[in-house]
Design an enzyme around this catalytic site. Structure first.
Site, PDB file in Angstrom:
ATOM      1  N   ASP A 206       0.870  -1.179   0.000  1.00 26.65           N
ATOM      2  CA  ASP A 206       0.000   0.000   0.000  1.00 26.65           C
ATOM      3  C   ASP A 206       0.913   1.237   0.000  1.00 26.65           C
ATOM      4  O   ASP A 206       2.127   1.115   0.153  1.00 26.65           O
ATOM      5  CB  ASP A 206      -0.860  -0.054   1.268  1.00 26.65           C
ATOM      6  CG  ASP A 206      -2.061   0.874   1.197  1.00 26.65           C
ATOM      7  OD1 ASP A 206      -2.214   1.608   0.199  1.00 26.65           O
ATOM      8  OD2 ASP A 206      -2.855   0.860   2.149  1.00 26.65           O
TER       9      ASP A 206
ATOM     10  N   ASP B 167      -8.750   3.787  -2.046  1.00 27.27           N
ATOM     11  CA  ASP B 167      -9.655   4.128  -0.948  1.00 27.27           C
ATOM     12  C   ASP B 167     -10.961   4.726  -1.447  1.00 27.27           C
ATOM     13  O   ASP B 167     -11.169   5.940  -1.401  1.00 27.27           O
ATOM     14  CB  ASP B 167      -8.937   5.078   0.016  1.00 27.27           C
ATOM     15  CG  ASP B 167      -7.702   4.411   0.613  1.00 27.27           C
ATOM     16  OD1 ASP B 167      -7.577   3.176   0.482  1.00 27.27           O
ATOM     17  OD2 ASP B 167      -6.870   5.119   1.199  1.00 27.27           O
TER      18      ASP B 167
ATOM     19  N   GLU C 155       2.766   5.137  -3.868  1.00 28.60           N
ATOM     20  CA  GLU C 155       2.747   6.163  -4.952  1.00 28.60           C
ATOM     21  C   GLU C 155       4.065   6.910  -5.054  1.00 28.60           C
ATOM     22  O   GLU C 155       4.397   7.320  -6.179  1.00 28.60           O
ATOM     23  CB  GLU C 155       1.591   7.114  -4.703  1.00 28.60           C
ATOM     24  CG  GLU C 155       0.232   6.457  -4.851  1.00 28.60           C
ATOM     25  CD  GLU C 155      -0.143   5.562  -3.661  1.00 28.60           C
ATOM     26  OE1 GLU C 155       0.388   5.809  -2.558  1.00 28.60           O
ATOM     27  OE2 GLU C 155      -0.920   4.621  -3.842  1.00 28.60           O
TER      28      GLU C 155
END
Ligand code: NAG
Length: 915
Positions: A506, A582, A509
């Site tokens: 997770d 999300d 980015e």
């Protein structure tokens, strides 16, 4: 010392609170819009015919065609650009444009490594000749297609030979612009400021922009990730107000909005067009810097004097990137599956997933402790709901130090995993890239000592805030660092991990809570002096790659990795799975999850899904049930929820709703043989598992813009229900086929929009005439327990009474299939005769995969004859035939023919004759 620690913790708490507060809404002002992004603003303000370059000095070099791009009227001494064209098998044209190395630019611009397959490079066709006619150079591309470079004005296009009809073109409107790197002189001020952040931009502006036109296009698709419709709406042009371009910049966006061109967690700069006149084509720009793409509405160029093939319908687009080079691929199609195959030949097909990972996954931030895990696991059994994987989010670690366990809540992680494994279930834990800057933390110590972290602009280890507080980020661009990271997944390094543990990446980015736009500063530095701005969109890709290689290494290359990633880039499909991040518990987010996942499939990443129920907020029960019903047909199927939400495991909403969710999950399990066969197809060809309707029905215009329904393979059409209290939904059933509703077997003629009544029990799903779909209908608790179960074949015959389908089976976990250890059958039904033939090559070497599984039932839909018996060859036995309703619901009755207990083995050749 202590007070500093306290202060740090306090600041962190404030940051964390402000981050969590933003849960209530998307913080638009935290992110730059195009006007606040100078390269985007500049590119958008340019007018057609801005480009003054001409192509000269055409030569052959190493089998490529090269040319110089110069501005003949420019006396400022600016350097030429070098253009090269390469042709590959299957008509793929690659064009690169970069600075001329012989003029010594201040540094080499970044070209993204490790994305293009070496196998693809080897399909390069050595160009022997080209022809020149007046101002243009022609290069043969493929049967019936050629590439043309026009010198003045400079333009590159692909067209059909003979008819001269264009397919794709580059710089036809003269919007090409290439800002070359500069050496800073006294007085140059290139800094860019956004909110409290300053970007030093040491080489000045370095952006690239150009226009690309798609001919014969009714719609364009692709370029994820945006929470928007499947066909991309125009973002600029007459009558379009204040619209932002589609942004491709990997960001951690809290509570993203649906219907927004805003860039989310991953980026794939690959666009497809489809229309009834040319068919399908594609354009891919391999570039990892921030990108912005406008789809230009018709009439955008009304003031321009360029008249461009008015006889061909066309969609124009504007591509803008902050850095890098032009490395562009043109795909001629002309069918939808051709384009995805061409793209897959460049960036790879998706890895074949382990069978378990195609089942249902249960996740939550967070399952609190071992007791909680045990309890959730046993409730699935108590309520007869199948599932395969239980997930642990960040709280399972010792203070967000990945590769560790919280000693109080998870004192016996190995036992916990072994207990799950004893019932055939797996566990997934989260491992994020932000490494806690704690001198007692092994990973941090090693990374610091070895100089493995990304550096800030001043050359120090970059220090940002994330879940672990003050954190640094391993520089995954460097293969040595990836290899170090991969070694961390060894059982001796990741203490408490077992062979049934898999990984979730997770925040890759990367997410940095206190960084500009919640990510890393663009002037941070990577391996080889690459600025973060140049590779930003690929950071998560390299991280995912390293993790996946870690799982491969820990089992000596024998076990297929399962790694879920939030960030992605072209090539991600080779390393694992992606989810849409999300999302929120809203009906509109359920609706948008479908085009988001279909778009990922079109652009290579077929193993994708969205959090069932929505990550933020509490779904009402009806929404949660509908979400399960739709998601059961999408490739990656996982329930997940934010830690501020109420518990929402499927048994918490009363017996009736438990039953509905159980049914939805069970339906998924019955179709797993079909899904797995489709994953194999995706692995071999690049054609996705979940497909937009137009991919299967490219001539049926009514499908081009439909993103509420989708196909699973070529056989199942799934229509989601996206509104509350729906009593009916309208479904478009593509023409030229008959459609059999799954539950009742009722036949509907295609080419019409059908109004279907719905209850809360299920959503409309249809099997297309002409297909054979394998299922496993017995109820079990996990994929492992289904292994030896017999199959059901569902045959939906077409107008001529024929149908066909496939079944692929292997061990579901190893790589032995690469040596031919698999069963691949082709089922053919025609003239009352069903045959099973081998599709697998007969290998004389290596292992074989054996299975004793049989076929216990064959259901025929739409078969009008009334045979009396089913005669099986070569065994010479006779199976029973039964006529009866498939199921009766709300008065609908459809008689089907069932062959009971033919008991033929799936691995054998056989024929069943209906007499
Ligand atoms: C299929 O998947 C395997 C393993 O996941 C991978 O190694 C292989 O390259 C993929 N592609 C093909 C064409 O087999």
């Amino acid at each position: 010392m202590r007070s500093i620690v306290v202060l740090h913790n306090f600041i962190f708490l404030l940051l964390l609170l402000s981050h969590l507060n933003s849960v209530s809404s998307w913080k638009k002002e935290e992110f730059r819009n195009c006007n606040q992004t100078p390269f985007c603003k500049r590119a958008r303000s340019r007018k057609p015919q801005h480009c003054k370059l001409i192509a000269t000095d055409v030569t052959m070099d190493d089998g490529d065609l090269t040319a110089k791009l110069i501005n003949p009227d420019d006396n400022s001494g600016s350097n030429p650009l070098i253009l090269s064209l390469t042709v590959y098998q299957n008509g793929i044209l690659r064009m690169k444009i970069d600075e001329d190395p012989s003029h010594n630019p201040p540094k080499k611009r970044f070209q993204v490594p490790d994305v293009i397959l070496p196998e693809f490079e080897s399909t390069k066709l050595w160009l022997q000749r080209y022809s020149i006619d007046g101002d243009s150079v022609f290069v043969y591309l493929f049967d019936g297609y050629e590439a043309v470079v026009r010198s003045d004005p400079f333009e590159v296009f692909v067209r059909e030979q003979g008819s001269g009809k264009r397919v794709l073109s580059f710089n036809s409107h003269g919007l090409f612009d290439f800002e070359q790197l500069l050496v800073k002189k006294e007085g140059d001020d290139w800094e860019e400021r956004f909110r409290s952040h300053t970007d030093s931009r040491p080489y000045g502006p370095q952006s690239i922009s150009f226009d690309v036109s798609f001919y014969g296009a009714d719609f364009v698709y692709g370029i994820p990730e945006h929470a928007t419709s499947l066909s991309l709406k125009p973002t600029n042009g007459p009558g379009i107000e204040e619209s932002e371009p589609y942004r491709l910049f990997n960001l951690d966006v809290f509570e993203y909005l649906h219907e927004s061109p805003f860039g989310l967690y991953g980026s794939i700069p690959f666009m497809l067009s489809h229309g009834k006149s040319h068919g399908t084509s594609g354009f891919f720009w391999l570039n990892a810097a921030e990108m912005q793409i406008d789809v230009l509405g018709s009439g955008w160029d009304a003031e321009s004097s360029i008249v461009l093939h008015p006889d061909q319908k066309r969609i124009d687009t504007l591509w803008m990137s902050e850095a890098g080079i032009v490395d562009a691929f043109f795909f001629i199609g002309p069918k939808p599956k051709d384009v995805v195959k061409q793209y897959a030949s460049v960036t790879g097909t998706s890895a074949l997933p382990q069978l378990f990972s195609t089942g249902y996954h249960q996740c939550r931030w967070n399952y609190r402790d071992e007791e909680d895990v045990k309890n959730v696991d046993s409730k699935f059994d108590e309520h007869d709901i199948p599932y395969d994987v239980l997930w642990l989010d960040i709280e399972h670690t010792d203070g967000k130090r990945y590769f560790t366990w919280d000693k109080v809540s998870f004192p016996n992680p190995e036992e916990m995993q072994k207990d799950l494994a004893s019932r055939g279930r797996r566990m997934v834990t989260i491992v994020d890239p932000h490494i806690k800057r704690d001198d007692n933390y092994r990973i941090h110590k090693e990374a610091t000592k070895n100089g493995y972290y990304v550096k800030d602009a001043s050359g120090k280890d970059y220090d940002g805030w994330c879940w672990s507080g003050s954190s640094s980020y391993p520089d995954m661009l460097n293969p040595e660092i990836r290899s170090w990271w991969a070694d961390k997944f060894a059982y001796t390094e990741y203490i408490g991990s077992t062979p049934s543990l898999y990984i979730w990446n997770d925040m890759n980015e990367p997410s940095v809570f206190n960084g500009p736009e919640v990510t890393m500063p663009r002037d941070a530095l990577h391996y080889g002096n690459i600025e973060h701005r140049e590779l930003h969109n690929a950071y998560g890709y390299y991280y995912h790659m390293a993790t996946s290689e870690g799982l491969l290494k820990r089992e000596g290359g024998k076990d297929r990795p399962f790694v879920l990633s939030r960030a992605f880039f072209p090539g991600t499909q080779r390393y694992g799975t992606v989810w849409t991040g999300d999302n929120t518990a809203e009906w509109e987010q359920l609706r948008v999850s479908v085009p988001m996942i279909l778009t990922l499939g079109l652009t290579g990443i077929t193993f994708a899904g969205a959090d069932v129920g929505g990550f933020f907020g509490n779904p009402d029960t009806e929404l949660l049930v509908r979400w399960y019903q739709v998601a059961a047909y999408l490739p990656f199927f996982r329930g997940h929820a934010h830690h501020d939400t109420k518990r929402r495991e499927p048994w918490l909403f009363g017996e009736h709703n438990t039953e509905l969710m159980r049914d939805a999950i069970r339906v998924r399990y019955t179709f797993l043989p079909y899904f797995y066969t489709l994953f194999r197809e995706a692995n071999v060809t690049g054609v996705p598992v979940a497909r937009p309707l137009w991919m299967e029905f490219p001539y049926d215009e009514a499908t081009f813009n439909n993103d509420e329904a989708f196909m699973v393979g070529n056989g199942l059409l799934v229509q989601g229900v996206y509104t509350q209290h729906a009593k009916d939904v309208t479904v478009y059933l593509p023409r030229d086929y008959t459609w059999y509703e799954l539950k009742t077997g009722t036949a509907y003629k295609g080419g019409k929009t059908q109004k279907m009544e719905v209850t809360d029990a299920d959503i409309p799903v249809f099997q297309r005439s002409g297909t054979i779909i394998p299922r496993k209908d017995r109820f079990r608790r996990s994929t492992v327990q289904m292994e030896n179960d017999p199959y059901t074949l569902v045959i939906a015959v077409d107008a001529s009474g024929a149908a066909e389908g496939e079944l692929y089976i292997d061990d579901g976990k190893s790589y032995e299939f690469k040596q031919g250890a698999y069963i691949h059958r082709h089922f053919m039904f025609s003239n009352g005769k069903l045959t099973s033939a081998n599709l697998a090559p007969l290998t004389s070497f290596g292992t074989k995969f054996l299975s004793d599984c049989t076929i216990e039932r064959i259901i025929l839909l739409g078969y009008s004859s009334k045979p009396k018996s089913a005669h099986i060859e070569p065994s010479n036995h006779v199976a029973d035939i039964e006529f009866g309703p498939l199921q009766i619901r709300s008065g609908v009755r459809s008689s089907v023919l069932t062959i009971r207990k033919p008991n033929v083995r799936v691995s054998d050749d056989w024929t069943i004759n209906l007499l």
